[in-house]
Design an enzyme around this catalytic site. Structure first.
Site, PDB file in Angstrom:
ATOM      1  N   ASN A  98      23.022  73.989  67.952  1.00 48.71           N
ATOM      2  CA  ASN A  98      23.010  74.708  69.216  1.00 48.71           C
ATOM      3  C   ASN A  98      24.060  74.146  70.168  1.00 48.71           C
ATOM      4  OD1 ASN A  98      22.436  75.944  71.612  1.00 48.71           O
ATOM      5  ND2 ASN A  98      20.225  75.730  71.456  1.00 48.71           N
ATOM      6  N   ASP A  99      23.832  72.945  70.656  1.00 47.47           N
ATOM      7  CA  ASP A  99      24.730  72.394  71.677  1.00 47.47           C
ATOM      8  C   ASP A  99      26.167  72.230  71.177  1.00 47.47           C
ATOM      9  OD1 ASP A  99      22.596  72.249  73.454  1.00 47.47           O
ATOM     10  OD2 ASP A  99      21.982  70.300  72.658  1.00 47.47           O
TER      11      ASP A  99
END
Lengths: 462, 102
Positions: free
Chosen positions: A388-389
């Site tokens: 995600n990040d």
């Protein structure tokens, strides 16, 4: 006769640590290096017991033997049986054990030491650093394990932490300076403060930064071991401790660089605290598009180039074998497949490499960020699995985002982006990801292993 | 000030030793590829388990009737062993996977 042999044993151990560490920094020789260091350690431990001069009651030999046996069995068993995904926690746990060991040594030695500033400094430093490393590692362990959730922030935590550290150093200084302060009660106060400081030090730091913290605590324990070596004039402890202290510090800095953040930012900075910044402005979110497994199978099957971006979600779901199967299926249809590995994907640098290596993925297919980023523009499909990040474009273009400035994988340059996630929950940094609302992006919700197994079945039937 | 100077003077060998070791530590892991960060951290973690030597040393010099010391010492050796054995085995397990391929 015994003393010189003991010295030589420590010399051999010290050299084995240096060469072992050197060999560990190269993929080809790494395993051999680790075994070499282990052999040196065994020599040092056995020599310490066997070559000891002077009478020792059998009870004490018995206790040492029992502790060694119990520790070996427990350590071996834990290290062998714990799942690959739990590696980071495990390193943190073992690190804490070492710190506690150093602190206990100081605690036992304190009532027996002869006066002298050098000795007292070693004992107090060993106690403080060892204890901070222990309690800090336990918190890091609990965080990675999920027992402790999000970062916990006391109000003014930076000021409280700094005051705590200053108070510890002042007390330490008083104990050194003034014999009146140099007593057991103050030692216990120092011990208590160190425990609390270790907790306060780690608890406000977000999960995404845990690897950096573990690496830092690792070098702390090295330092504590070195003070032990100073205390006994033991060269093996000195070399081992200082080597780890300095190498660990460098490793910490290298990791921070990989995230493009200074160390001070990790320790004092804002991350994952849900401070509300970032692009969480509900109105500009846009909509989310779903894709079915069947459609995805077709899309991938007729692609020329597919890049897989693995993240922690892949590790949690234990989907590393399925993803390898998909990779082989696609390759057999003439699709070029690569894995793009972000330096901090997973919970630790290199975490993804270890996992994929476990499922026999070819080394050459793992591409590092710098080499793979220019390739996204010519890629048909990017499959993001549980990351995600590290693919959040906010790091590139949103100056208000807490991860702004972190280098990311430019997956949004590809033709299609497929993101597999269990839900719309935010990633470890706790911030929203604009990538999911990109018109190019389709979401594939569900557990990575389950969904990817379905995908593999679909691909086979095509 | 005098105490400080004599502290330096008495331990000058160790101070040289420490400074040189710091540079060795930095030199030795320079240019480590990202792939190896985790195993290297884990390996270094095992090496600082050398504190166990100190724990054993303490135990060997304790009196038999120092009950508190014996208990603490026992745990020090136990925890140190966990650090050493666990650390090296976990590192080996990680590196084993890299080996398989090449």
């Amino acid at each position: 006769m015994k003393a010189p042999i003991l010295e030589i044993s420590y010399l051999i151990a010290s050299v084995s640590f240096v060469i072992g560490l050197k060999r560990m920094s190269n993929a080809k020789t790494a395993r051999n290096g680790n075994l070499l260091a282990a052999a040196g350690m065994t020599i040092a431990i056995l020599a310490t017991i066997i070559l000891h001069e002077g009478p020792v009651p059998p009870l004490i030999y018995g206790l040492i033997g029992l502790a060694l046996l119990l520790g070996s069995v427990l350590g071996w068993f834990t290290a062998r049986k714990v799942a690959m995904t739990k590696m980071p926690e495990l390193v943190s746990l073992f690190n804490g054990m070492g710190g506690a060991c150093a602190a206990l040594i100081s605690l036992i030695e304190y009532p027996h030491i002869s006066p002298g500033a050098g000795i007292l400094i070693s004992v107090l430093a060993g106690l403080m650093i060892g204890t901070v490393s222990f309690s800090g590692s336990m918190i890091a362990f609990a965080k990675l394990n999920g027992t402790l959730g999000k970062a916990i922030r006391l109000p003014f935590y930076n000021i409280i932490n700094s005051l705590m550290l200053v108070a510890m150093l002042v007390l330490c200084g008083l104990m050194l300076w003034d014999a009146e302060f140099n007593n057991m009660i103050n030692l216990y106060i120092l011990l208590g403060m160190s425990v609390v400081y270790g907790i306060l030090f780690v608890i406000p730091i977000g999960g995404a930064d845990m690897p950096v913290v573990i690496s830092l605590l690792n070098s702390f324990t090295g330092l504590a071991a070195a003070f032990g070596g100073f205390l006994y004039g033991n060269k093996a402890m000195l070399t081992g401790g200082i080597l780890v202290g300095s190498a660990g510090t460098l490793l910490t800095i290298v990791m921070c660089k990989a995230m493009n953040r200074p160390l001070s930012n990790v320790i004092f900075g804002a991350f994952g605290g849900g401070s509300g910044s970032g692009s969480s402005d509900g109105s500009e979110k846009g909509s989310i598009k779903d894709i079915s497994v069947g459609d995805l199978a077709v899309l991938m099957n007729y692609s020329k180039k597919v890049i897989i971006v693995p993240g922690y979600g892949l590790a949690v779901a234990q989907a590393q074998h399925v993803i390898h199967e998909i990779e082989e299926l696609l390759e057999s249809r003439g699709v070029e497949v690569k894995y793009a590995i972000h330096p901090v994907a997973g919970r630790m640098p290199g975490h993804m490499n270890v996992l994929l290596a476990e499922s026999n993925v070819d080394y050459g297919k793992l591409a590092e960020m710098e080499e793979v980023n220019p390739e996204f523009a010519s890629t048909n499909v990017v499959l993001v699995v549980g990351a995600n990040d590290v693919v959040n474009p906010a790091a590139r273009n949103d100056t208000s985002s807490p991860i702004y400035g972190m280098p990311i994988l430019d997956v949004d340059h590809a033709e299609h982006v497929i993101v597999n996630k269990r839900s719309m929950n935010a990633g470890y940094a706790g911030i929203d990801n604009a990538l999911f609302y990109d018109p190019k992006t389709s979401m594939l919700f569900g557990d990575a292993k389950k969904v990817l197994t379905e995908l593999a079945t679909e691909l086979k039937s095509l | 000030m005098e105490a400080f100077l004599s502290l330096i003077h008495n331990n000058i060998d160790i101070i040289y030793f420490v400074i040189l070791s710091v540079f060795v530590g930095i030199e030795v892991i320079g240019n480590v590829p990202t792939v190896l960060h985790t195993p290297l951290m884990s390996g270094a973690n095992a090496i600082h388990g050398v504190v166990i030597v100190g724990a054993i040393y303490v135990m060997l010099h304790l009196h038999e009737d120092n009950l508190a010391g014996l208990i603490l010492g026992f745990f020090a050796v136990l925890l140190g062993t966990l650090n050493v054995v666990g650390g090296f085995v976990v590192t080996d397990r990680m590196l084993e996977m890299f080996k398989k391929k090449k």
